[in-house]
Motif scaffolding. Structure first.
Motif, short mmCIF file in Angstrom:
data_model
loop_
_atom_site.label_atom_id
_atom_site.label_comp_id
_atom_site.label_asym_id
_atom_site.label_seq_id
_atom_site.Cartn_x
_atom_site.Cartn_y
_atom_site.Cartn_z
N ILE A 1 0.86 -1.18 0.00
CA ILE A 1 0.00 0.00 0.00
C ILE A 1 0.90 1.23 0.00
N ASN A 2 0.54 2.23 -0.81
CA ASN A 2 1.30 3.46 -0.82
C ASN A 2 1.01 4.29 0.43
N GLY A 3 2.00 5.07 0.86
CA GLY A 3 1.85 5.86 2.08
C GLY A 3 0.66 6.79 2.04
N GLN A 4 -0.16 6.73 3.06
CA GLN A 4 -1.33 7.58 3.20
C GLN A 4 -1.82 7.53 4.64
N ALA A 5 -2.86 8.28 4.93
CA ALA A 5 -3.34 8.42 6.31
C ALA A 5 -3.79 7.08 6.89
N PRO A 6 -3.66 6.92 8.21
CA PRO A 6 -4.02 5.64 8.84
C PRO A 6 -5.44 5.17 8.54
N ASP A 7 -6.42 6.06 8.57
CA ASP A 7 -7.80 5.65 8.30
C ASP A 7 -7.95 5.12 6.89
N ASP A 8 -7.26 5.74 5.93
CA ASP A 8 -7.33 5.27 4.54
C ASP A 8 -6.67 3.90 4.40
N VAL A 9 -5.55 3.71 5.08
CA VAL A 9 -4.87 2.41 5.04
C VAL A 9 -5.76 1.34 5.65
N ALA A 10 -6.40 1.66 6.77
CA ALA A 10 -7.29 0.69 7.42
C ALA A 10 -8.44 0.29 6.50
N ARG A 11 -9.00 1.26 5.76
CA ARG A 11 -10.08 0.94 4.84
C ARG A 11 -9.61 0.03 3.70
N LEU A 12 -8.41 0.30 3.19
CA LEU A 12 -7.88 -0.55 2.13
C LEU A 12 -7.67 -1.98 2.63
N ILE A 13 -7.12 -2.11 3.82
CA ILE A 13 -6.88 -3.44 4.38
C ILE A 13 -8.19 -4.18 4.60
N THR A 14 -9.20 -3.48 5.10
CA THR A 14 -10.51 -4.10 5.32
C THR A 14 -11.11 -4.58 4.01
N ASP A 15 -11.01 -3.75 2.96
CA ASP A 15 -11.57 -4.10 1.67
C ASP A 15 -10.93 -5.36 1.09
N VAL A 16 -9.61 -5.40 1.04
CA VAL A 16 -8.93 -6.51 0.39
C VAL A 16 -8.96 -7.77 1.26
N SER A 17 -8.95 -7.59 2.58
CA SER A 17 -9.02 -8.75 3.47
C SER A 17 -10.34 -9.50 3.33
N ALA A 18 -11.38 -8.80 2.93
CA ALA A 18 -12.71 -9.41 2.80
C ALA A 18 -12.88 -10.18 1.50
N ARG A 19 -11.92 -10.08 0.58
CA ARG A 19 -12.06 -10.73 -0.72
C ARG A 19 -11.70 -12.21 -0.63
N THR A 20 -12.32 -12.98 -1.49
CA THR A 20 -12.13 -14.43 -1.51
C THR A 20 -10.72 -14.77 -1.96
N ARG A 21 -10.10 -15.68 -1.22
CA ARG A 21 -8.77 -16.18 -1.57
C ARG A 21 -8.89 -17.62 -2.08
N PRO A 22 -7.98 -18.05 -2.93
CA PRO A 22 -8.02 -19.45 -3.40
C PRO A 22 -7.92 -20.42 -2.23
N ALA A 23 -8.55 -21.55 -2.36
CA ALA A 23 -8.54 -22.56 -1.30
C ALA A 23 -7.11 -22.96 -0.97
N GLY A 24 -6.82 -23.02 0.33
CA GLY A 24 -5.50 -23.45 0.78
C GLY A 24 -4.45 -22.36 0.81
N GLN A 25 -4.79 -21.17 0.33
CA GLN A 25 -3.82 -20.08 0.33
C GLN A 25 -3.85 -19.34 1.66
N ALA A 26 -2.69 -18.99 2.17
CA ALA A 26 -2.59 -18.30 3.46
C ALA A 26 -3.24 -16.93 3.39
N ALA A 27 -3.60 -16.41 4.56
CA ALA A 27 -4.20 -15.08 4.62
C ALA A 27 -3.24 -14.04 4.04
#
Length: 353
Positions: free
Chosen positions: A208-234
């Motif tokens: 993630i490119n440098g930006q404010a903490p709240d923006d970083v937290a939103r990006l992490i929340t968004d991508v963390s919620a996406r489906t990962r392939p079976a057996g792939q680590a978080a």
């Protein structure tokens, strides 16, 4: 909340200074000698990673020196013993079979410390002047997704039979296989929707490119919620940031003002560079929203202050999910040393309480 301690890395100075090119305290130097010395010192200081950005011509000014990423990374792999070497790659510059073989070789040289950072290019002349062409933003990501599918399978030691829109590969396998792990780690940069889809599907770490903490937290929340392939680590997360850490806030603010003044000398160069930048690149859209020094978000992450303040901000980012902090400084070597001596111990104390 994260339980592991954060990792810290540095950007190699493959195209010179990160904040201002005309700094009397840091003359322009993108040489192999300087980068070798910097990375060896970073390893001695305890840094965990180095990111070697890939450009074939200097993205700021084609008349300036530019270090070649992949040959340099192979040499760094042989010279170092502990630090992770992350090398960026623009998929259009290398056929996936060739790149996978190069990556596997550096993985062997390093003893299992190599990683690739997939970026889908924003600097138009680099590809256009080479006769490669510069497809539209989303088309570059479609190409990159197919390219990475081939590279990942080869790095896992699979026999690859692939017939897609861009590549036709028959019965291909790399030897020797990776004896250290399933395959080298894959980092992915970019914050557009196609970039998020790519890292969720095929990446291990999202930069993630440098930006404010709240923006970083939103990006992490968004991508963390996406489906990962079976057996792939978080998925894990890294953050780029330019650091100015001093004994007092007044000293830090003064140095930031000094760098802003120096950066003004580069303004004509940046204006000329704008025509070379893909307007759909989210990174540059984000940069335009706030003044900053440094590349890839730079000081927009807010790591400017006294040692305690900077440590507290890093701890907060870490608790929001950032595992790796990929850092820039200027003057680079001096500030890299003081950060290792003053800030990293403070971060570790905060997170161990």
């Amino acid at each position: 909340m994260s339980v592991k301690l954060p990792r810290f890395g540095v950007w190699a100075l493959v195209h010179g200074s990160r904040a201002a090119l005309q700094d009397p305290a840091e003359p322009y130097d993108a040489s192999w000698a300087r980068n070798k010395s910097l990375v060896l010192e970073a390893e001695r200081l305890g840094y965990d990673s180095v990111l070697v950005a890939q450009h074939t011509i200097n993205p700021h000014d084609p008349s300036l020196d530019q270090l070649e990423a992949w040959t340099s990374s192979a040499a760094l792999a042989a010279l170092t013993s502990r630090i992770e070497i992350i090398t960026a790659i623009k998929p259009y510059l290398y056929h996936p079979v060739v790149l996978a073989k190069m990556a596997q070789q550096i993985e062997h040289i390093s003893g299992g410390r190599f990683a690739i950072n997939v970026v889908n290019a924003w600097n138009r002349p680099e590809l256009e002047r080479a006769g490669i062409g510069f497809p539209e933003h989303d088309a570059r990501y479609l190409y990159g997704r197919e390219w990475l599918e081939v590279v990942s399978a080869l790095l896992r030691g699979e026999t690859v039979n692939h017939h897609g829109d861009n590549f036709h590969i028959d019965n291909y396998q790399l030897q020797p296989a990776d004896p250290f792990r399933a395959r080298p780690r894959i980092y992915v940069g970019g914050e557009s929707e196609p970039a998020r889809e790519l890292v969720a599907a095929q990446g291990d770490v999202w930069f993630i490119n440098g930006q404010a903490p709240d923006d970083v937290a939103r990006l992490i929340t968004d991508v963390s919620a996406r489906t990962r392939p079976a057996g792939q680590a978080a998925l894990r997360f890294g953050l780029s940031a330019f650091v100015i850490a001093r004994e007092t806030q007044v000293q830090a603010d003064a140095h930031l003002a000094h760098l802003f003044a120096l950066a003004e000398l580069d303004k004509p160069l940046r204006e000329r560079q704008k025509v070379n930048i893909d307007s759909k690149a989210v990174m540059h859209q984000t940069f335009a929203q706030s003044p900053r020094v440094g590349s890839n978000g730079g000081t927009a992450a807010g790591l400017v202050g006294d040692y305690d303040v900077v440590a507290q901000r890093i701890a907060a980012f870490h608790q929001a999910g950032v595992e790796l902090f990929m850092l820039q400084f200027q003057p680079f070597e001096a500030d890299m040393r003081s950060f290792a001596e003053e800030v990293i111990p403070r971060v570790r104390r905060l997170l161990s309480q």
